[in-house]
Write a protein that holds these residues in place. Structure first.
Motif, mmCIF file in Angstrom:
data_model
loop_
_atom_site.group_PDB
_atom_site.id
_atom_site.type_symbol
_atom_site.label_atom_id
_atom_site.label_comp_id
_atom_site.label_asym_id
_atom_site.label_seq_id
_atom_site.Cartn_x
_atom_site.Cartn_y
_atom_site.Cartn_z
ATOM 1 N N GLN A 1 30.024 35.215 50.029
ATOM 2 C CA GLN A 1 30.236 34.407 48.823
ATOM 3 C C GLN A 1 30.203 35.287 47.581
ATOM 4 N N LEU A 2 29.258 36.236 47.542
ATOM 5 C CA LEU A 2 29.201 37.145 46.394
ATOM 6 C C LEU A 2 30.453 38.017 46.323
ATOM 7 N N MET A 3 30.919 38.488 47.477
ATOM 8 C CA MET A 3 32.141 39.292 47.484
ATOM 9 C C MET A 3 33.338 38.459 47.028
ATOM 10 N N ALA A 4 33.406 37.211 47.467
ATOM 11 C CA ALA A 4 34.506 36.337 47.059
ATOM 12 C C ALA A 4 34.443 36.060 45.562
ATOM 13 N N LEU A 5 33.242 35.840 45.047
ATOM 14 C CA LEU A 5 33.075 35.596 43.615
ATOM 15 C C LEU A 5 33.470 36.828 42.809
ATOM 16 N N GLU A 6 33.062 37.996 43.269
ATOM 17 C CA GLU A 6 33.401 39.241 42.579
ATOM 18 C C GLU A 6 34.904 39.481 42.589
ATOM 19 N N THR A 7 35.537 39.242 43.723
ATOM 20 C CA THR A 7 36.991 39.422 43.827
ATOM 21 C C THR A 7 37.725 38.434 42.935
ATOM 22 N N THR A 8 37.244 37.212 42.891
ATOM 23 C CA THR A 8 37.857 36.201 42.027
ATOM 24 C C THR A 8 37.725 36.601 40.564
ATOM 25 N N ALA A 9 36.549 37.120 40.195
ATOM 26 C CA ALA A 9 36.352 37.559 38.808
ATOM 27 C C ALA A 9 37.295 38.720 38.473
ATOM 28 N N LYS A 10 37.451 39.671 39.396
ATOM 29 C CA LYS A 10 38.355 40.790 39.162
ATOM 30 C C LYS A 10 39.791 40.316 38.983
ATOM 31 N N ILE A 11 40.212 39.387 39.834
ATOM 32 C CA ILE A 11 41.582 38.857 39.738
ATOM 33 C C ILE A 11 41.769 38.129 38.412
ATOM 34 N N ALA A 12 40.780 37.363 38.002
ATOM 35 C CA ALA A 12 40.885 36.631 36.734
ATOM 36 C C ALA A 12 40.990 37.597 35.557
ATOM 37 N N VAL A 13 40.187 38.648 35.568
ATOM 38 C CA VAL A 13 40.242 39.634 34.469
ATOM 39 C C VAL A 13 41.590 40.347 34.470
ATOM 40 N N ALA B 1 44.186 38.082 33.026
ATOM 41 C CA ALA B 1 44.053 37.985 31.572
ATOM 42 C C ALA B 1 44.639 39.225 30.894
ATOM 43 N N ILE B 2 44.355 40.392 31.436
ATOM 44 C CA ILE B 2 44.905 41.631 30.862
ATOM 45 C C ILE B 2 46.421 41.656 31.001
ATOM 46 N N SER B 3 46.926 41.230 32.146
ATOM 47 C CA SER B 3 48.378 41.198 32.355
ATOM 48 C C SER B 3 49.048 40.231 31.390
ATOM 49 N N THR B 4 48.447 39.086 31.188
ATOM 50 C CA THR B 4 48.998 38.106 30.251
ATOM 51 C C THR B 4 49.029 38.665 28.837
ATOM 52 N N ALA B 5 47.966 39.336 28.438
ATOM 53 C CA ALA B 5 47.930 39.931 27.101
ATOM 54 C C ALA B 5 49.005 41.009 26.963
ATOM 55 N N ALA B 6 49.180 41.825 27.990
ATOM 56 C CA ALA B 6 50.190 42.886 27.926
ATOM 57 C C ALA B 6 51.600 42.301 27.858
ATOM 58 N N ILE B 7 51.855 41.270 28.645
ATOM 59 C CA ILE B 7 53.191 40.656 28.641
ATOM 60 C C ILE B 7 53.476 39.995 27.298
#
Length: 136
Positions: free
Chosen positions: A33-45, A48-54
């Protein structure tokens, strides 16, 4: 008194402590669960960075295109000004050339050397075409 004492203490069953089994499944599930939460947080960040760049690129592309148009306009103006500067430079050199000073004075003052004779070309219908000055 001299009674013999047993050399060994009497054998009594030793009670072993039962180890409480840890819930290994819960620890594994929690780590997953912690690994899934960490991966989800990384994907979300990263999203967000990709959206800002685009969005930044979407705003910068039209600006860059207008700057290229302005650069082309300035380039054409520079070419026009270069030809004008060359013409003015040649005229300046001609005006300050000591060998052509007298001919320039004659052109500007419309006075001619008394030893020059005007030559006028005339059409058959009577119109003047060109006037030349000749030295005798």
């Amino acid at each position: 008194m001299n009674a013999s004492q047993p050399s060994r203490p009497p054998l009594q069953p030793i009670q072993k402590r039962r180890a409480v089994p840890r819930p290994k499944r819960h620890l594994r599930q929690r780590s997953y669960q912690l690994m899934a939460l960490e991966t989800t947080a990384k994907i979300a960040v990263n999203l967000a960075i990709s959206t800002a760049a685009i969005s930044a690129l979407v705003q910068l592309v039209p600006y860059q295109l207008t700057q290229q148009d302005r650069l082309r306009e300035v380039g054409t103006e520079v070419k026009l000004m270069q030809t004008r500067v060359e013409n003015l430079q040649s005229e300046f050199n001609r005006n300050f050339d000591p060998h052509q000073a007298q001919s320039i004075r004659q052109q500007q003052a419309y006075r001619f050397d008394p030893h020059q004779l005007p030559v006028v070309f005339v059409h058959q219908d009577g119109k003047e075409v060109e006037v030349l000055e000749l030295l005798p």
